[in-house]
Scaffold this active site. Structure first.
Site, mmCIF file in Angstrom:
data_model
loop_
_atom_site.group_PDB
_atom_site.id
_atom_site.type_symbol
_atom_site.label_atom_id
_atom_site.label_comp_id
_atom_site.label_asym_id
_atom_site.label_seq_id
_atom_site.Cartn_x
_atom_site.Cartn_y
_atom_site.Cartn_z
ATOM 1 N N GLU A 88 0.687 -1.077 0.125
ATOM 2 C CA GLU A 88 0.048 0.134 0.052
ATOM 3 C C GLU A 88 0.604 1.241 -0.200
ATOM 4 O O GLU A 88 0.655 2.031 0.841
ATOM 5 C CB GLU A 88 -0.935 0.002 1.327
ATOM 6 N N CYS A 150 -18.325 -6.944 -17.296
ATOM 7 C CA CYS A 150 -18.266 -7.449 -18.422
ATOM 8 C C CYS A 150 -17.352 -8.439 -18.419
ATOM 9 O O CYS A 150 -17.309 -9.432 -19.660
ATOM 10 C CB CYS A 150 -18.127 -6.588 -19.774
HETATM 11 ZN ZN ZN Z 1 -16.386 -3.890 -18.400
#
Ligand code: ZN
Length: 190
Positions: A88, A150
């Site tokens: 981090e 997606c």
């Molecule tokens: Zn996407």
């Protein structure tokens, strides 16, 4: 043995891209190869105990918390450390030029430095420290989460809430990795 000296290894990418797991994998490999390795994290990241880091796959590694990156020199004085890992990095409180200066100095001393850090915030703006470290790295790994829209490679950690603070720690459920197209679709809708 121990031919691997003074390299800067950078793991970057969005949230859920496996940066911390990759850093831990490197730590494990160097440890097995017999290097003395110390792991650090900025004290700002208090998602788990002050002395461990936790990747999203719930594996934990012992890590020392740093208020200020300069404290790293105190740890190095005591032990003969050959490899340091910092998770981090984008949360370090030091100015980015100072971070680059210190990490470059460690490399010059023959210490291999492994860092993991977010490349961009939830609005797609680069984190200054990561941005400065990427070009000077010997090895640069950009990791990708899976876009929840997606299923292709994600690009950014999109924040699902309206909180505009740059750093909202620990609230990982508030983020979703998105590819550029899905991110732009959501931004237009809001
Ligand atoms: Zn996407």
């Amino acid at each position: 043995m121990h031919q691997y000296k003074g390299r800067l290894i950078v793991h970057t990418g969005s949230m859920f891209s496996g940066k911390t797991s990759s850093l831990e994998g490197d730590v494990k490999r160097f440890s097995i190869a017999g290097y003395r390795v110390l792991v650090f994290k900025p004290s700002l990241d208090t998602r788990c105990g002050a002395d461990e880091i936790l990747s999203h796959d719930k594996k934990s590694t012992r890590a020392y918390a740093l208020e200020d990156l300069r404290e790293i020199y105190d740890y190095l004085k005591e032990k003969e450390v050959q490899v340091v890992a910092i998770d981090e990095v984008q949360f370090l409180s030091n100015p980015s030029e100072e971070v680059v200066e210190i990490l470059t100095d460690l490399c010059s001393q023959g210490i291999t430095v492994i860092v993991a850090g977010l490349d961009m915030d939830f609005e797609g703006r680069p984190f200054e420290i990561t941005k400065e470290l990427m070009p000077v790295a010997d090895y640069l790994h950009k990791h990708h989460a899976v876009c929840t829209g997606c299923g292709t490679d994600a690009w950014v950690s999109h924040r699902k809430t309206k909180d505009k603070n740059r750093v909202v720690l620990g609230a990982t459920e508030e983020y979703e990795p998105l590819c550029r197209a899905c991110y732009e679709k959501i931004e237009k809708r809001d």
